[in-house]
Design an enzyme around this catalytic site. Structure first.
Site, PDB file in Angstrom:
ATOM      1  N   PHE A  24       0.846  -1.195   0.000  1.00 42.57           N
ATOM      2  CA  PHE A  24       0.000   0.000   0.000  1.00 42.57           C
ATOM      3  C   PHE A  24       0.881   1.245   0.000  1.00 42.57           C
ATOM      4  CE2 PHE A  24      -2.411   3.359   2.226  1.00 42.57           C
ATOM      5  CZ  PHE A  24      -3.477   3.455   1.333  1.00 42.57           C
ATOM      6  N   GLY A  25       0.619   2.161  -0.935  1.00 43.78           N
ATOM      7  CA  GLY A  25       1.347   3.434  -1.009  1.00 43.78           C
ATOM      8  C   GLY A  25       0.425   4.594  -0.701  1.00 43.78           C
ATOM      9  N   TYR A  26       0.877   5.497   0.169  1.00 41.07           N
ATOM     10  CA  TYR A  26       0.038   6.633   0.565  1.00 41.07           C
ATOM     11  C   TYR A  26       0.768   7.965   0.443  1.00 41.07           C
ATOM     12  CZ  TYR A  26       3.023   6.162   4.622  1.00 41.07           C
ATOM     13  OH  TYR A  26       4.142   6.077   5.428  1.00 41.07           O
ATOM     14  N   GLY A  27       2.065   7.921   0.131  1.00 42.97           N
ATOM     15  CA  GLY A  27       2.860   9.152   0.025  1.00 42.97           C
ATOM     16  C   GLY A  27       3.526   9.187  -1.339  1.00 42.97           C
ATOM     17  N   SER A  28       4.855   9.264  -1.325  1.00 43.99           N
ATOM     18  CA  SER A  28       5.574   9.351  -2.601  1.00 43.99           C
ATOM     19  C   SER A  28       5.330   8.119  -3.477  1.00 43.99           C
ATOM     20  CB  SER A  28       7.071   9.529  -2.359  1.00 43.99           C
ATOM     21  OG  SER A  28       7.567   8.434  -1.622  1.00 43.99           O
ATOM     22  N   GLU A  99      13.494   4.173   1.380  1.00 41.74           N
ATOM     23  CA  GLU A  99      12.712   4.668   2.519  1.00 41.74           C
ATOM     24  C   GLU A  99      13.389   4.347   3.845  1.00 41.74           C
ATOM     25  OE1 GLU A  99      10.709   6.668   1.610  1.00 41.74           O
ATOM     26  OE2 GLU A  99       9.939   6.071  -0.343  1.00 41.74           O
TER      27      GLU A  99
HETATM   28  C1  BEZ Z   1       4.293   5.486   0.682  1.00 40.23           C
HETATM   29  O1  BEZ Z   1       3.542   4.541   0.923  1.00 40.23           O
HETATM   30  O2  BEZ Z   1       4.041   6.296  -0.186  1.00 40.23           O
HETATM   31  C2  BEZ Z   1       5.539   5.586   1.447  1.00 40.23           C
HETATM   32  C3  BEZ Z   1       6.343   4.486   1.591  1.00 40.23           C
HETATM   33  C4  BEZ Z   1       7.510   4.604   2.284  1.00 40.23           C
HETATM   34  C5  BEZ Z   1       7.858   5.792   2.840  1.00 40.23           C
HETATM   35  C6  BEZ Z   1       7.038   6.878   2.689  1.00 40.23           C
HETATM   36  C7  BEZ Z   1       5.859   6.776   1.983  1.00 40.23           C
END
Ligand code: BEZ
Length: 191
Positions: A24-28, A99
């Site tokens: 799941f990605g929530y940021g970059s 990360e």
């Molecule tokens: C993300 O899910 O977008 C994410 C993953 C690792 C670090 C920061 C954000």
């Protein structure tokens, strides 16, 4: 806990024997997928909310002037929208390095629009990591990130790219959009 999480993530055995899994990605990760994946689809997770509370020494800021980037904070009843990537486990070598500044892998349940829910992984920077900056009012976060910059670019562009990507998904996020509003007002005022 040290901000460098590479070794700790390697020890985590989640999905060790799986041929593939959901991330799941929530940021970059929403707007910068610099890794191979088998599939990509909108998803959300429950019980977590996105917050610009993590310091970035290595991407959108420096050790001397850390940026602020997204992490997830536990909140009962919350729902966080993002993107799910179906990946093979070898991708973690790249992602753990990318990360490494405080983010650890956790298991979570992903809910999709077009298929049954599935367990997967998410990177979260908890308040125990030394790069964690913590809560601040959205107006202050906008002013803080406005002039921060690191090897991956301007902190303000990270915020704007994330806001644009969430809009493209049809996802609302009060925290992100409020910071964006303050940031655009600051830029308009030339401050
Ligand atoms: C993300 O899910 O977008 C994410 C993953 C690792 C670090 C920061 C954000």
């Amino acid at each position: 806990m040290s901000a460098n999480t590479i070794e700790e993530n390697k020890q985590r055995g989640h999905f060790a024997d799986a041929d593939s899994l959901w991330l799941f990605g929530y940021g970059s990760l929403i707007f910068k997928a610099d890794f191979p994946y088998l599939d990509k689809t909108p998803a959300h997770i429950r019980g977590w909310t996105r917050r610009f509370w993590q310091g970035s020494h290595d991407h959108r800021g420096t050790h001397e002037a850390p940026g602020r980037v997204a992490t997830l904070i536990e909140q009962a009843g919350a729902l966080c929208h993002g993107v799910a990537y179906h990946i093979t486990p070898d991708v973690f070598d790249h992602l753990d390095y990318r990360e490494m500044n405080g983010y650890l892998r956790f298991t979570t349940t992903l809910t999709f629009q077009d298929r049954p829910a599935a367990d997967g992984l998410v990177y979260i920077a908890t308040e125990e990591n030394t790069a964690f900056l913590g809560a601040a009012p959205e107006r202050d976060i906008a002013a803080y990130i406005q002039h921060k910059e690191g090897p991956s670019g301007r902190n303000a562009d990270y915020l704007k790219d994330l806001a644009a990507a969430l809009r493209a998904l049809g996802a609302h996020d009060d925290h992100v959009f409020e910071i964006e509003g303050h940031l655009l007002a600051l830029e308009d005022n030339g401050r």
